[in-house]
Design an enzyme around this catalytic site. Structure first.
Site, PDB file in Angstrom:
ATOM      1  N   CYS A  41       0.834  -1.204   0.000  1.00  8.87           N
ATOM      2  CA  CYS A  41       0.000   0.000   0.000  1.00  8.87           C
ATOM      3  C   CYS A  41       0.872   1.258   0.000  1.00  8.87           C
ATOM      4  O   CYS A  41       1.387   1.639  -1.047  1.00  8.87           O
ATOM      5  CB  CYS A  41      -0.976  -0.019   1.165  1.00  8.87           C
ATOM      6  SG  CYS A  41      -0.277  -0.528   2.745  1.00  8.87           S
ATOM      7  N   SER A  42       1.070   1.888   1.162  1.00 12.93           N
ATOM      8  CA  SER A  42       1.791   3.161   1.158  1.00 12.93           C
ATOM      9  C   SER A  42       2.546   3.403   2.457  1.00 12.93           C
ATOM     10  O   SER A  42       2.757   4.544   2.845  1.00 12.93           O
ATOM     11  CB  SER A  42       0.806   4.306   0.921  1.00 12.93           C
ATOM     12  OG  SER A  42      -0.160   4.304   1.956  1.00 12.93           O
ATOM     13  N   CYS A  43       2.961   2.334   3.140  1.00 13.16           N
ATOM     14  CA  CYS A  43       3.658   2.496   4.431  1.00 13.16           C
ATOM     15  C   CYS A  43       4.944   3.298   4.224  1.00 13.16           C
ATOM     16  O   CYS A  43       5.733   3.003   3.341  1.00 13.16           O
ATOM     17  CB  CYS A  43       3.951   1.139   5.041  1.00 13.16           C
ATOM     18  SG  CYS A  43       2.439   0.209   5.358  1.00 13.16           S
TER      19      CYS A  43
HETATM   20 FE    FE Z   1       1.649   0.262   3.185  1.00 13.79          FE
END
Ligand code: FE
Length: 193
Positions: free
Chosen positions: A101-103
């Protein structure tokens, strides 16, 4: 009910209300976390990098425990996922991505750039990181240097300690911190002067 309210906004309100009713997290805690995240910016990571470049003891701390190293500079890490720091060397170049995702290491860099969340960046970082860095950032990693792609997750966030550029001998921390860009700390660019 407001018919213009989206499903996700309604879900958010419901979850927050339940968390509060059950005594798990208070509105004040949510607001505090939002304020901390909003205040975070790449200048914080830049200060950590600059200090590591001039202070061997801090560099050792940074590489062994990024969370403690951030806290040592007054950066709020409470409730944040652990922070790991990867050292770029003349032999290895690290690139940070979240394939799921976008961690992102928000506590020390702030919100991720928009492209960090894109499926294109996430896929290309894994498939051909050298080509991605060269075509999108003009960051050419020599063939002799190994490229290591590291997956940031909800449980562990990664940041890169870049190589200190030649020609910065004798610079103080404040001056060094000014040349550290956000991209240098996730490995899409390398600092230069
Ligand atoms: Fe993520």
């Amino acid at each position: 009910m407001n018919i213009l309210e989206t499903d996700s906004a309604r879900l958010l309100t419901a979850v927050r209300t339940l968390l509060e009713q059950k005594g798990i997290v208070s509105t004040a805690e949510v607001m505090e976390r939002m304020a901390t995240t909003d205040a975070a910016n790449p200048g914080q990571g830049g200060r950590m990098v600059a200090k590591a470049w001039v202070d061997p003891a801090y560099r050792a701390l940074l590489l062994s425990d990024g969370t403690k190293a951030a806290e040592a500079l007054g950066i709020m890490m409470r409730g944040m996922p652990p922070l790991g720091v990867l050292e770029n060397t003349p032999e290895v170049h690290n690139l940070v991505v979240c394939t799921l995702c976008s961690c992102y290491p928000r506590a020390v860099l702030g919100y991720p750039p928009f492209w960090y969340k894109s499926a294109s960046f996430r896929a290309r970082a894994v498939r051909d990181p050298r080509e991605l860095l060269a075509s999108e950032w003009k960051t050419v990693i020599p063939d002799a240097v190994k490229v290591r792609v590291v997956d940031s997750t909800a449980d562990y966030r990664w940041m890169v300690l870049p190589v200190r550029p030649a020609g910065t001998e004798g610079w103080d921390e404040a001056r060094l911190a000014r040349i550290v860009r956000e991209g240098d700390m996730i490995g899409v660019t390398v600092p230069g002067i």
